[in-house]
Structure formats: structure tokens, C-alpha cells
Motif scaffolding. Structure first.
Motif, PDB file in Angstrom:
ATOM      1  N   PRO A  52    -144.137  67.303 -47.485  1.00  0.00           N
ATOM      2  CA  PRO A  52    -142.518  67.420 -46.604  1.00  0.00           C
ATOM      3  C   PRO A  52    -142.703  68.347 -45.289  1.00  0.00           C
ATOM      4  O   PRO A  52    -142.163  67.832 -44.367  1.00  0.00           O
ATOM      5  CB  PRO A  52    -141.737  68.144 -47.612  1.00  0.00           C
ATOM      6  N   PRO A 108    -142.710  65.018 -35.455  1.00  0.00           N
ATOM      7  CA  PRO A 108    -142.029  64.039 -36.405  1.00  0.00           C
ATOM      8  C   PRO A 108    -140.648  63.787 -35.568  1.00  0.00           C
ATOM      9  O   PRO A 108    -140.143  64.316 -35.059  1.00  0.00           O
ATOM     10  CB  PRO A 108    -141.546  64.780 -37.679  1.00  0.00           C
ATOM     11  N   GLN A 154    -143.895  66.201 -42.704  1.00  0.00           N
ATOM     12  CA  GLN A 154    -143.213  65.085 -42.089  1.00  0.00           C
ATOM     13  C   GLN A 154    -141.767  65.564 -41.347  1.00  0.00           C
ATOM     14  O   GLN A 154    -141.023  64.862 -40.788  1.00  0.00           O
ATOM     15  CB  GLN A 154    -142.597  64.375 -43.430  1.00  0.00           C
ATOM     16  N   LYS A 155    -141.718  67.098 -41.582  1.00  0.00           N
ATOM     17  CA  LYS A 155    -140.719  67.729 -40.848  1.00  0.00           C
ATOM     18  C   LYS A 155    -140.965  68.489 -39.798  1.00  0.00           C
ATOM     19  O   LYS A 155    -140.271  68.826 -38.761  1.00  0.00           O
ATOM     20  CB  LYS A 155    -139.899  68.466 -42.065  1.00  0.00           C
ATOM     21  N   GLU A 156    -142.013  68.926 -39.579  1.00  0.00           N
ATOM     22  CA  GLU A 156    -142.495  70.123 -38.711  1.00  0.00           C
ATOM     23  C   GLU A 156    -143.531  69.294 -37.660  1.00  0.00           C
ATOM     24  O   GLU A 156    -144.482  68.710 -38.108  1.00  0.00           O
ATOM     25  CB  GLU A 156    -143.157  71.483 -39.421  1.00  0.00           C
TER      26      GLU A 156
END
Length: 133
Positions: A61, A15, A64-66
């Protein structure tokens, strides 16, 4: 995974901020997930795909972040048994099924496909998919 499941490295997904890739001419957009993706070439020829997400993205999420590592598996149905699913199994285009699971708090993508790498990456078959425009 159990002994019946074979894992083979496929790619790394990372991401990044939307501004980093949104205007790049090779960036693909997925209205299905409000996600932008860019295949990055590098000196080691490692398949690394950058992902950015819009505000309407419905992906977990953690996705989307990791960053995640993706593996091709010989039987994705068996590989998903008793796993924590982050992204349910789906088929974005013919002969390619994928899902994302959580392993030790790390997102891992699993892919089952008979397609060659040239059919998957770059200007490959994705153009006939439900995933990208």
C-alpha cells in the motif's frame, strides 16, 4: 547505504488516480501488478513516471500511495542487506533488476542495470518484459 554502494538518481515515481492516465495513448499496463504507468515529459527532462493501480494490485500500500525516488546502484544485492523490503527483488527484463525498500518511512526504488536510458524509457526494451503488455 554503506561506502561500497553507489547511488545515482534514476527517476521519480508518483501515484495518481487511475482516471488521470488510464486512457492516455502512452500509458503502459502491467498485469503482473495491476498497475498503469505513464512516462511524463517535462521542461527539465527529469524522468517522472506516473503510476495508477487497479483493485487487484498486490504491491505494498505504501508503493500505491506514496511517491518514490529511484536510484541506480552498483550492487543491488549488497544494497538490500538488512533493509525493510517493500517490493522484493525481481528482473522485469534482461539486464534490469529492481526492488523497493523503506528508508525513514519513504519508499525508495533500487535498480541495477547495464541498459542505457533510451533502452529503458519510452518505447524501450520493456516491450519484451514480464512487467508490461
Amino acid at each position: 547505504m554503506n561506502n561500497e554502494i553507489s547511488l545515482f538518481f534514476h527517476h521519480i515515481g508518483k501515484p495518481v488516480p487511475l482516471e488521470q492516465i488510464k486512457d492516455h495513448p502512452d500509458t503502459k499496463y502491467s498485469p503482473l501488478f495491476d498497475m498503469y504507468s505513464l512516462d511524463m515529459k517535462n521542461d527539465l527532462s527529469l524522468p517522472i513516471e506516473l503510476h495508477a493501480f487497479g483493485p487487484a494490485s498486490t504491491l505494498d500500500p505504501l508503493i500505491q500511495k506514496e511517491s518514490h525516488v529511484a536510484f541506480k546502484v552498483n550492487n543491488i544485492d549488497k544494497a538490500l542487506i538488512d533493509k525493510k523490503i517493500l517490493m522484493p527483488l525481481y528482473q522485469p527484463f534482461a539486464d534490469y533488476r529492481c526492488a523497493m525498500i523503506l528508508v525513514n518511512e519513504q519508499p525508495i526504488e533500487l535498480i541495477e542495470t547495464t541498459l542505457s536510458e533510451s533502452e529503458i524509457w519510452g518505447d524501450g526494451i520493456y516491450k519484451d518484459s514480464i512487467l508490461y503488455n
